[in-house]
Scaffold this motif. Structure first.
Motif, short mmCIF file in Angstrom:
data_model
loop_
_atom_site.label_atom_id
_atom_site.label_comp_id
_atom_site.label_asym_id
_atom_site.label_seq_id
_atom_site.Cartn_x
_atom_site.Cartn_y
_atom_site.Cartn_z
N LYS A 1 35.17 34.70 36.01
CA LYS A 1 35.43 35.72 37.02
C LYS A 1 36.13 35.14 38.24
CE LYS A 1 31.08 36.27 37.68
NZ LYS A 1 29.79 36.75 38.21
N ARG A 2 36.97 36.00 38.86
CA ARG A 2 37.56 35.70 40.16
C ARG A 2 37.67 37.03 40.90
NH1 ARG A 2 43.03 32.94 39.83
NH2 ARG A 2 41.79 31.06 39.66
N ASN A 3 37.03 37.12 42.05
CA ASN A 3 37.04 38.36 42.85
C ASN A 3 36.61 39.57 42.02
OD1 ASN A 3 37.97 36.96 45.13
ND2 ASN A 3 40.08 37.17 44.45
N HIS A 4 35.56 39.39 41.24
CA HIS A 4 35.00 40.46 40.41
C HIS A 4 33.84 41.11 41.16
CE1 HIS A 4 33.34 42.57 36.96
NE2 HIS A 4 32.16 42.11 37.35
N TYR B 1 38.78 36.70 30.94
CA TYR B 1 39.02 36.45 32.35
C TYR B 1 38.99 37.78 33.08
CZ TYR B 1 40.69 31.84 30.94
OH TYR B 1 40.79 30.58 30.42
N LEU B 2 38.14 37.87 34.11
CA LEU B 2 38.04 39.08 34.92
C LEU B 2 38.49 38.74 36.34
CD1 LEU B 2 34.49 40.32 33.81
CD2 LEU B 2 36.73 41.00 32.89
N GLU B 3 39.61 39.33 36.78
CA GLU B 3 40.15 39.05 38.11
C GLU B 3 40.37 40.36 38.86
OE1 GLU B 3 43.67 36.54 40.33
OE2 GLU B 3 43.49 36.42 38.16
N GLU B 4 39.75 40.46 40.04
CA GLU B 4 39.85 41.67 40.87
C GLU B 4 39.44 42.89 40.06
OE1 GLU B 4 43.61 41.81 42.93
OE2 GLU B 4 43.51 39.67 43.37
N THR B 5 38.36 42.75 39.31
CA THR B 5 37.87 43.80 38.41
C THR B 5 36.57 44.39 38.93
OG1 THR B 5 36.89 42.02 37.11
CG2 THR B 5 38.97 42.91 36.31
N THR C 1 33.05 31.04 36.97
CA THR C 1 34.21 31.40 37.80
C THR C 1 35.40 30.56 37.39
OG1 THR C 1 33.57 29.82 39.50
CG2 THR C 1 32.76 32.07 39.75
N TRP D 1 42.77 38.64 29.46
CA TRP D 1 42.78 38.58 30.92
C TRP D 1 42.87 40.00 31.43
CZ3 TRP D 1 47.61 38.14 34.26
CH2 TRP D 1 47.28 37.97 35.60
N LEU E 1 43.13 42.21 34.91
CA LEU E 1 43.49 42.14 36.32
C LEU E 1 43.44 43.55 36.90
CD1 LEU E 1 44.56 40.66 38.83
CD2 LEU E 1 46.87 41.03 37.94
#
Length: 106
Positions: A85-88, A58-62, A105, A31, A33
């Motif tokens: 992804k989330r917010n990538h 997992y890519l979050e805010e990346t 996502t 993960w 972040l």
């Protein structure tokens, strides 16, 4: 690799002159972040994030930035792995899926 589970918060990777900056393989679960990966291979394929061989990433805010001199610049590459992804944000480069890989996502 080898089934490692990891968390990276705010990491900065990049500016290597070959290959992929962040590569997860062999059943790992990672993960990221707030992480940023910048790939700049001047004459070949470059990649910011790559996931292979059954790994899950997992890519979050990346942020992924792949703008090398070659013809293949991958912001995200999933060749047999799963990238969620989330917010990538892809600053430069494309997303590539091959084999049993997937990008989605969460």
């Amino acid at each position: 690799h080898d089934t490692v589970k990891s968390i990276d918060i705010g990491g900065r990777y990049g500016w290597g002159l070959n290959g992929t900056e962040v590569h997860c393989i062999e059943q790992t679960v990672s993960w990221f972040l707030g992480t940023r990966a910048t790939a700049r291979d001047p004459d070949g394929t470059c990649g910011a994030f790559k996931c292979s061989e059954g790994a899950v990433m997992y890519l979050e805010e990346t942020f992924a930035d792949a703008a090398g001199g070659g013809t293949n610049n991958f912001a995200i590459e999933a060749n047999g792995g799963t990238v969620l992804k989330r917010n990538h944000t892809n600053i430069a480069g494309t997303e590539e899926v091959s084999g049993a890989g997937s990008i989605g996502t969460f």
